[in-house]
Design a protein around this motif. Structure first.
Motif, mmCIF file in Angstrom:
data_model
loop_
_atom_site.group_PDB
_atom_site.id
_atom_site.type_symbol
_atom_site.label_atom_id
_atom_site.label_comp_id
_atom_site.label_asym_id
_atom_site.label_seq_id
_atom_site.Cartn_x
_atom_site.Cartn_y
_atom_site.Cartn_z
ATOM 1 N N GLY A 132 0.771 -1.242 0.000
ATOM 2 C CA GLY A 132 0.000 0.000 0.000
ATOM 3 C C GLY A 132 0.797 1.283 0.000
ATOM 4 N N GLY A 133 2.130 1.201 -0.149
ATOM 5 C CA GLY A 133 2.928 2.409 -0.242
ATOM 6 C C GLY A 133 3.435 2.930 1.086
ATOM 7 N N TYR A 134 4.128 4.079 1.029
ATOM 8 C CA TYR A 134 4.782 4.611 2.217
ATOM 9 C C TYR A 134 3.794 4.954 3.329
ATOM 10 C CZ TYR A 134 7.180 7.554 5.505
ATOM 11 O OH TYR A 134 7.650 8.072 6.674
ATOM 12 N N ASP A 135 2.671 5.593 2.993
ATOM 13 C CA ASP A 135 1.745 6.015 4.039
ATOM 14 C C ASP A 135 1.197 4.820 4.805
ATOM 15 O OD1 ASP A 135 2.001 8.778 3.622
ATOM 16 O OD2 ASP A 135 0.573 8.716 1.967
ATOM 17 N N ALA A 136 0.991 3.689 4.119
ATOM 18 C CA ALA A 136 0.542 2.477 4.801
ATOM 19 C C ALA A 136 1.631 1.944 5.732
ATOM 20 C CB ALA A 136 0.144 1.410 3.782
ATOM 21 N N ALA A 137 2.889 1.999 5.282
ATOM 22 C CA ALA A 137 3.995 1.560 6.139
ATOM 23 C C ALA A 137 4.112 2.455 7.366
ATOM 24 C CB ALA A 137 5.299 1.566 5.347
ATOM 25 N N HIS A 138 3.933 3.751 7.171
ATOM 26 C CA HIS A 138 3.992 4.705 8.286
ATOM 27 C C HIS A 138 2.903 4.388 9.320
ATOM 28 C CE1 HIS A 138 5.010 8.774 9.908
ATOM 29 N NE2 HIS A 138 3.775 8.698 10.364
ATOM 30 N N ALA A 139 1.685 4.135 8.849
ATOM 31 C CA ALA A 139 0.590 3.816 9.761
ATOM 32 C C ALA A 139 0.861 2.522 10.522
ATOM 33 C CB ALA A 139 -0.720 3.711 8.980
ATOM 34 N N ALA A 140 1.401 1.516 9.819
ATOM 35 C CA ALA A 140 1.705 0.248 10.477
ATOM 36 C C ALA A 140 2.791 0.413 11.538
ATOM 37 C CB ALA A 140 2.134 -0.782 9.431
ATOM 38 N N ALA A 141 3.784 1.244 11.262
ATOM 39 C CA ALA A 141 4.850 1.486 12.238
ATOM 40 C C ALA A 141 4.320 2.209 13.461
ATOM 41 C CB ALA A 141 5.976 2.293 11.585
ATOM 42 N N GLU A 142 3.435 3.180 13.264
ATOM 43 C CA GLU A 142 2.825 3.879 14.398
ATOM 44 C C GLU A 142 2.000 2.925 15.251
ATOM 45 O OE1 GLU A 142 0.767 7.180 12.477
ATOM 46 O OE2 GLU A 142 2.234 8.532 13.388
ATOM 47 N N ALA A 143 1.264 2.022 14.605
ATOM 48 C CA ALA A 143 0.465 1.047 15.347
ATOM 49 C C ALA A 143 1.358 0.121 16.169
ATOM 50 C CB ALA A 143 -0.385 0.238 14.376
ATOM 51 N N PHE A 144 2.465 -0.298 15.583
ATOM 52 C CA PHE A 144 3.412 -1.160 16.299
ATOM 53 C C PHE A 144 3.974 -0.430 17.517
ATOM 54 C CE2 PHE A 144 7.687 -2.686 17.179
ATOM 55 C CZ PHE A 144 7.531 -4.055 17.184
ATOM 56 N N ALA A 145 4.303 0.858 17.357
ATOM 57 C CA ALA A 145 4.808 1.644 18.487
ATOM 58 C C ALA A 145 3.776 1.722 19.602
ATOM 59 C CB ALA A 145 5.184 3.046 18.006
ATOM 60 N N GLU A 146 2.527 1.924 19.234
ATOM 61 C CA GLU A 146 1.447 2.019 20.220
ATOM 62 C C GLU A 146 1.290 0.715 20.993
ATOM 63 O OE1 GLU A 146 -1.384 4.365 22.101
ATOM 64 O OE2 GLU A 146 -0.135 4.977 20.415
ATOM 65 N N GLU A 147 1.412 -0.386 20.281
ATOM 66 C CA GLU A 147 1.187 -1.697 20.903
ATOM 67 C C GLU A 147 2.383 -2.177 21.722
ATOM 68 O OE1 GLU A 147 0.469 -3.954 17.435
ATOM 69 O OE2 GLU A 147 -1.462 -2.980 16.992
ATOM 70 N N SER A 148 3.593 -1.883 21.248
ATOM 71 C CA SER A 148 4.795 -2.462 21.848
ATOM 72 C C SER A 148 5.511 -1.543 22.835
ATOM 73 C CB SER A 148 5.787 -2.837 20.737
ATOM 74 O OG SER A 148 6.293 -1.662 20.116
ATOM 75 N N GLY A 149 5.253 -0.230 22.732
ATOM 76 C CA GLY A 149 5.976 0.718 23.569
ATOM 77 C C GLY A 149 7.311 1.144 22.993
ATOM 78 N N ALA A 150 7.648 0.650 21.799
ATOM 79 C CA ALA A 150 8.894 1.067 21.148
ATOM 80 C C ALA A 150 8.812 2.543 20.769
ATOM 81 C CB ALA A 150 9.147 0.212 19.906
ATOM 82 N N ARG A 151 9.951 3.218 20.713
ATOM 83 C CA ARG A 151 9.977 4.617 20.315
ATOM 84 C C ARG A 151 9.870 4.739 18.805
ATOM 85 N NH1 ARG A 151 11.524 8.888 23.561
ATOM 86 N NH2 ARG A 151 10.827 9.999 21.717
ATOM 87 N N PHE A 152 8.871 5.478 18.360
ATOM 88 C CA PHE A 152 8.670 5.699 16.933
ATOM 89 C C PHE A 152 9.601 6.816 16.459
ATOM 90 C CE2 PHE A 152 6.315 7.910 13.454
ATOM 91 C CZ PHE A 152 6.415 6.895 12.519
ATOM 92 N N VAL A 153 10.370 6.553 15.413
ATOM 93 C CA VAL A 153 11.298 7.539 14.857
ATOM 94 C C VAL A 153 10.661 8.134 13.603
ATOM 95 C CG1 VAL A 153 13.674 8.025 14.206
ATOM 96 C CG2 VAL A 153 13.163 6.027 15.640
ATOM 97 N N ASN A 154 10.015 9.278 13.774
ATOM 98 C CA ASN A 154 9.383 9.941 12.637
ATOM 99 C C ASN A 154 10.450 10.372 11.642
ATOM 100 O OD1 ASN A 154 8.192 12.219 11.043
ATOM 101 N ND2 ASN A 154 6.400 11.747 12.286
ATOM 102 N N ALA A 155 10.240 10.065 10.384
ATOM 103 C CA ALA A 155 11.272 10.309 9.372
ATOM 104 C C ALA A 155 11.430 11.767 8.999
ATOM 105 C CB ALA A 155 10.951 9.498 8.110
ATOM 106 N N PHE A 156 10.433 12.612 9.341
ATOM 107 C CA PHE A 156 10.492 13.965 8.787
ATOM 108 C C PHE A 156 10.056 15.080 9.717
ATOM 109 C CE2 PHE A 156 6.860 11.529 7.189
ATOM 110 C CZ PHE A 156 5.802 12.209 7.768
ATOM 111 N N SER A 157 9.374 14.806 10.830
ATOM 112 C CA SER A 157 8.898 15.937 11.627
ATOM 113 C C SER A 157 9.255 15.887 13.108
ATOM 114 C CB SER A 157 7.375 16.098 11.483
ATOM 115 O OG SER A 157 6.694 15.001 12.040
#
Length: 337
Positions: free
Chosen positions: A142-167
């Motif tokens: 589904g492209g980059y935006d889908a990968a970004h959403a999946a990474a945010e969901a993983f951070a929410e579930e696991s407690g890992a620190r999300f490294v935003n690529a741009f902001s």
């Protein structure tokens, strides 16, 4: 390597969207933090582009960065800024390639675990490098935006620190060290032309230009198929758009409110070039300068070759952001395909 369904992703970020934007002091602190790990890359004069533009044009060669792209600056600054306990939670990010490579390397150097969500159409070479640096690679349809959403969901579930690529402020400050190096070496620069994707690099350079430059014009470049920042600035708000296939996957994806706010403050203009113009720029750089640049980097030179950036007030610095172009794709472009 696993493939992930991005459905039901929940938003997660480790910083407040309305927190103060990065300032020049943050960029200077980042420069100290990344010193010795991130290369200070050359700024070289291009005789051919100088003749074309009618003023001195200097190329900032992030193509020679340790990871082959500028993204290491922001990623390492972010990871090195974390307390040990935060790094122990692990890191997660989304990337079309270069940011993921940089997060993976930063995590390895600083003893952290990293998971990188990558669009399943990302270049194979970049995917291999992420895995080689020791990160867990997860492919997302589904492209980059889908990968970004999946990474945010993983951070929410696991407690890992999300490294935003741009902001993320620390990422933006790290990217801004590109601009700091330019102006430290050539204080006379009056125009900076740089690729613009999610807004982190151009935002960081813009922070520096506004703080220490004298009326410096900051110009971003995107393609017709990666024009989210251009469209957002034109609309006066972040916009969500669907674009076609692109040679510049590193510039694809939407921008968020924070990146938009920063761009509106420190960017003078974002211009567009065609995907064909990028191919021509890659061929031109290889033939005239002996430089291998990926599509997301060559857009800045395409803007000069095509006259898209308008009249250049010089001297001009042109940022070449990376060299991570698959051999097969490079061969096809150089042969005219």
């Amino acid at each position: 390597m696993t493939t992930t369904d991005p459905a039901a992703a929940a938003p997660h970020q480790a910083f407040a969207a309305d927190a103060p934007l990065p300032a020049i002091g943050d960029v200077r602190a980042a420069a100290r933090r990344i010193s010795g790990v991130v290369r200070r890359t050359p700024l070289v004069r291009s005789d051919a582009l100088s003749e074309l533009a009618g003023t001195d044009v200097w190329l900032k060669l992030e193509t020679l960065q340790r990871t082959g792209a500028f993204k290491l600056r922001g990623a390492y600054n972010f990871v090195a800024s974390l307390a040990d306990a935060e790094r122990a939670r692990g890191l997660v990010t989304a990337s079309a390639g270069n940011h993921g490579i940089s997060v993976a390397l930063s995590a390895r150097l600083l003893g952290a675990r990293a998971v990188v969500f990558v669009p399943d159409d990302a270049p194979e070479g970049k995917r291999r490098r992420i895995a080689r640096e020791g990160a867990e690679l997860r492919l997302v349809a589904g492209g980059y935006d889908a990968a970004h959403a999946a990474a945010e969901a993983f951070a929410e579930e696991s407690g890992a620190r999300f490294v935003n690529a741009f902001s993320d402020p620390a990422v933006v400050a790290g990217q801004g060290t590109v601009g700091l190096e330019i102006f430290e070496e050539r204080p006379s620069i009056r125009t900076v032309v740089t690729p613009a994707g999610g807004g982190g690099l151009i935002g960081g350079i813009g922070v520096v230009a506004r703080a220490i430059g004298d009326g410096v014009r900051v110009v971003g470049v995107q393609t017709d198929e990666t024009a989210a920042l251009h469209a957002s600035l034109a609309a006066g708000r972040p916009t969500s758009s669907v674009y076609g296939p692109t040679l510049c996957e590193g510039l694809s994806g939407d921008i968020d409110e924070r990146a938009f706010r920063l761009a509106r403050e420190v960017v003078d203009e974002v211009v567009l070039v065609s995907e064909d113009a990028v191919r021509r720029a890659i061929r031109w750089l290889a033939a005239e300068e002996g430089i291998i640049a990926e599509g997301s980097a060559a857009v800045s030179v395409a803007a000069l070759l095509e006259g898209a950036a308008g009249e250049m007030r010089g001297p001009v610095a042109v940022v070449l952001t990376g060299s991570n172009l698959d051999a097969g794709r490079l061969a096809a472009i150089l042969s005219g395909d």
